[in-house]
Motif scaffolding. Structure first.
Motif, PDB file in Angstrom:
ATOM      1  N   UNK A 157       0.844  -1.195   0.000  1.00  0.00           N
ATOM      2  CA  UNK A 157       0.000   0.000   0.000  1.00  0.00           C
ATOM      3  C   UNK A 157       0.877   1.243   0.000  1.00  0.00           C
ATOM      4  N   UNK A 158       0.462   2.226  -0.768  1.00  0.00           N
ATOM      5  CA  UNK A 158       1.199   3.486  -0.857  1.00  0.00           C
ATOM      6  C   UNK A 158       0.520   4.529   0.034  1.00  0.00           C
ATOM      7  N   UNK A 159       1.310   5.208   0.879  1.00  0.00           N
ATOM      8  CA  UNK A 159       0.727   6.250   1.720  1.00  0.00           C
ATOM      9  C   UNK A 159       0.503   7.534   0.932  1.00  0.00           C
ATOM     10  N   UNK A 160      -0.659   8.121   1.101  1.00  0.00           N
ATOM     11  CA  UNK A 160      -0.964   9.408   0.485  1.00  0.00           C
ATOM     12  C   UNK A 160      -1.268  10.379   1.630  1.00  0.00           C
ATOM     13  N   UNK A 161      -0.356  11.307   1.852  1.00  0.00           N
ATOM     14  CA  UNK A 161      -0.427  12.217   2.991  1.00  0.00           C
ATOM     15  C   UNK A 161      -1.027  13.547   2.555  1.00  0.00           C
TER      16      UNK A 161
END
Length: 155
Positions: A34-38
């Protein structure tokens, strides 16, 4: 206005123990692909949201507001691994039940609640509100088990 934030920047306001808990969950989500999107939340500095997304699936959303953090898990497949939830520690289950709401169907845009059981008692909770707050060290392993199970059904 800055658009790219580092994970270390968003957890900066948390104490040492909270940073460790949040970082453990963060690392697991990344290890699962999973890629973090901040992004910033609201207008107050230091209020953050981080979505962990793979393809179109969101595993959970981390929120840090006023030096407090919570995670809202997307446990859409929970009935398929209900046995794992039943094995979670008592505090973890209590915080999930306390913080997870009934389903309001989100103006018709929701597929409805998720049904699950704990100790032979059945619950219906909104698929978008499996929220954990005030977590302890011993809760993290239980939550990681739930997230791994959810990921296995998101494949």
């Amino acid at each position: 206005m800055k658009n790219n934030y580092e994970f270390s920047e968003i957890i900066n306001s948390l104490d040492k123990n909270e940073k460790k808990r949040v970082s453990t969950l963060h690392e697991q989500a990344i290890n699962l692909g999973y890629a973090p999107k901040i992004s910033l939340v609201g207008e107050k500095p230091g209020n953050w949201k981080c979505e962990y997304k793979k393809k179109k699936d969101v595993l959970y959303i981390l929120r840090i507001t006023d030096d407090q953090w919570s995670i809202r898990c997307k446990l859409f497949n929970l009935p398929k691994y209900n046995d794992v939830l039943s094995k979670c520690n008592k505090h973890c289950i209590e915080t999930l039940l306390k913080n997870s709401g009934d389903c309001g169907h989100h103006g018709g845009g929701c597929k409805g609640p998720i049904e699950f059981s704990i100790n032979s008692k059945t619950y219906l909770r909104c698929r978008h509100s499996f929220m954990f707050t005030d977590l302890l060290d011993e809760d993290i392993d239980s939550i990681m088990d739930l997230l791994k199970c959810e990921d296995s059904y998101n494949q």
